[in-house]
Design a protein around this motif. Structure first.
Motif, mmCIF file in Angstrom:
data_model
loop_
_atom_site.group_PDB
_atom_site.id
_atom_site.type_symbol
_atom_site.label_atom_id
_atom_site.label_comp_id
_atom_site.label_asym_id
_atom_site.label_seq_id
_atom_site.Cartn_x
_atom_site.Cartn_y
_atom_site.Cartn_z
ATOM 1 N N PHE A 137 0.833 -1.282 -0.075
ATOM 2 C CA PHE A 137 -0.074 -0.035 0.054
ATOM 3 C C PHE A 137 0.968 1.349 0.074
ATOM 4 C CE2 PHE A 137 -2.420 -3.188 2.094
ATOM 5 C CZ PHE A 137 -3.559 -3.053 1.463
ATOM 6 N N LYS A 138 0.508 2.082 -0.917
ATOM 7 C CA LYS A 138 1.276 3.647 -1.049
ATOM 8 C C LYS A 138 0.331 4.454 -0.838
ATOM 9 C CE LYS A 138 4.677 1.728 -4.181
ATOM 10 N NZ LYS A 138 4.879 1.459 -5.545
ATOM 11 N N ARG A 139 -0.948 4.429 -0.993
ATOM 12 C CA ARG A 139 -1.848 5.385 -0.720
ATOM 13 C C ARG A 139 -3.363 4.706 -0.346
ATOM 14 N NH1 ARG A 139 -3.075 10.435 -1.657
ATOM 15 N NH2 ARG A 139 -5.198 11.217 -2.331
ATOM 16 N N PHE A 140 -3.896 5.005 0.613
ATOM 17 C CA PHE A 140 -4.890 4.395 1.340
ATOM 18 C C PHE A 140 -5.791 5.353 2.088
ATOM 19 C CE2 PHE A 140 -0.771 4.031 3.514
ATOM 20 C CZ PHE A 140 -0.992 4.588 4.659
ATOM 21 N N HIS A 141 -7.222 4.664 2.573
ATOM 22 C CA HIS A 141 -8.124 5.291 3.244
ATOM 23 C C HIS A 141 -7.803 4.996 4.685
ATOM 24 C CE1 HIS A 141 -10.465 6.159 -0.287
ATOM 25 N NE2 HIS A 141 -10.145 4.993 -0.653
ATOM 26 N N VAL A 142 -7.962 6.093 5.764
ATOM 27 C CA VAL A 142 -7.874 5.598 6.871
ATOM 28 C C VAL A 142 -9.172 5.823 7.923
ATOM 29 C CG1 VAL A 142 -6.372 6.252 9.010
ATOM 30 C CG2 VAL A 142 -5.639 6.296 6.753
ATOM 31 N N VAL A 143 -9.352 5.111 8.669
ATOM 32 C CA VAL A 143 -10.703 4.821 9.559
ATOM 33 C C VAL A 143 -10.114 4.608 10.917
ATOM 34 C CG1 VAL A 143 -12.865 4.120 9.953
ATOM 35 C CG2 VAL A 143 -12.258 4.422 7.500
ATOM 36 N N GLY A 144 -10.616 5.560 11.944
ATOM 37 C CA GLY A 144 -10.256 4.920 13.348
ATOM 38 C C GLY A 144 -11.134 5.408 14.294
ATOM 39 N N ASN A 145 -11.428 4.559 15.291
ATOM 40 C CA ASN A 145 -12.419 5.003 16.279
ATOM 41 C C ASN A 145 -11.887 5.286 17.654
ATOM 42 O OD1 ASN A 145 -14.931 5.114 17.591
ATOM 43 N ND2 ASN A 145 -14.474 2.908 18.556
ATOM 44 N N SER A 146 -12.100 6.230 18.409
ATOM 45 C CA SER A 146 -11.517 6.701 19.657
ATOM 46 C C SER A 146 -10.140 7.208 19.352
ATOM 47 C CB SER A 146 -11.726 5.831 20.748
ATOM 48 O OG SER A 146 -11.652 6.309 22.048
ATOM 49 N N PRO A 147 -9.146 6.062 20.303
ATOM 50 C CA PRO A 147 -7.661 6.560 20.091
ATOM 51 C C PRO A 147 -7.202 6.306 18.411
ATOM 52 C CG PRO A 147 -7.825 4.805 21.466
ATOM 53 C CD PRO A 147 -9.150 5.012 21.356
ATOM 54 N N GLY A 148 -8.019 5.384 17.934
ATOM 55 C CA GLY A 148 -7.744 5.250 16.320
ATOM 56 C C GLY A 148 -7.848 6.276 15.539
ATOM 57 N N GLY A 149 -8.927 6.887 15.911
ATOM 58 C CA GLY A 149 -9.400 8.204 15.283
ATOM 59 C C GLY A 149 -8.543 9.180 15.322
ATOM 60 N N TRP A 150 -7.929 9.391 16.623
ATOM 61 C CA TRP A 150 -6.687 10.266 16.739
ATOM 62 C C TRP A 150 -5.560 9.700 15.964
ATOM 63 C CZ3 TRP A 150 -4.632 11.760 22.151
ATOM 64 C CH2 TRP A 150 -3.540 12.858 22.213
ATOM 65 N N ILE A 151 -5.203 8.789 15.796
ATOM 66 C CA ILE A 151 -3.908 8.242 15.012
ATOM 67 C C ILE A 151 -4.275 8.488 13.431
ATOM 68 C CG2 ILE A 151 -2.862 6.079 14.429
ATOM 69 C CD1 ILE A 151 -3.341 5.033 17.180
ATOM 70 N N ALA A 152 -5.705 8.014 12.959
ATOM 71 C CA ALA A 152 -5.910 8.553 11.804
ATOM 72 C C ALA A 152 -5.889 10.106 11.320
ATOM 73 C CB ALA A 152 -7.447 8.143 11.363
ATOM 74 N N LEU A 153 -6.141 10.916 12.219
ATOM 75 C CA LEU A 153 -6.103 12.102 11.969
ATOM 76 C C LEU A 153 -4.675 12.801 11.784
ATOM 77 C CD1 LEU A 153 -8.980 13.670 14.174
ATOM 78 C CD2 LEU A 153 -8.944 13.484 11.861
ATOM 79 N N GLU A 154 -3.753 12.123 12.819
ATOM 80 C CA GLU A 154 -2.482 12.381 12.829
ATOM 81 C C GLU A 154 -1.505 11.907 11.477
ATOM 82 O OE1 GLU A 154 -0.464 14.074 15.063
ATOM 83 O OE2 GLU A 154 -1.909 14.175 16.636
ATOM 84 N N MET A 155 -2.327 10.757 10.994
ATOM 85 C CA MET A 155 -1.759 10.356 9.782
ATOM 86 C C MET A 155 -2.018 11.564 8.782
ATOM 87 S SD MET A 155 -2.728 6.244 10.024
ATOM 88 C CE MET A 155 -2.082 5.946 8.393
ATOM 89 N N ALA A 156 -3.193 11.822 8.543
ATOM 90 C CA ALA A 156 -3.626 12.605 7.606
ATOM 91 C C ALA A 156 -2.722 13.857 7.573
ATOM 92 C CB ALA A 156 -4.885 12.888 7.409
#
Length: 68
Positions: free
Chosen positions: A33-52
């Protein structure tokens, strides 16, 4: 995330949202994977936003469900 699925847990791995976001970016290319969609819930949501924020060119979309 480190310690889940086939990803090994490294005790030296920072477990803060930024460190975990970086770990995902380091792992995904080895899975093809080089480009992907990210979904996270609770702390995973925070991690997803950090990734973006960290590497927006690699993220097609981000969904944070009740990010911490």
């Amino acid at each position: 995330l480190p310690g889940h699925g086939s990803t090994r847990l490294d005790n030296s791995q920072p477990m803060d949202p930024q460190g975990l976001a970086k770990a995902v970016f380091e792992t995904m290319p080895s899975h093809g994977f080089k480009r992907f969609h990210v979904v996270g819930n609770s702390p995973g949501g925070w991690i997803a936003l950090e990734m973006a924020a960290m590497n927006p060119d690699s993220i097609s979309s981000v969904t944070g469900l009740a990010p911490a």
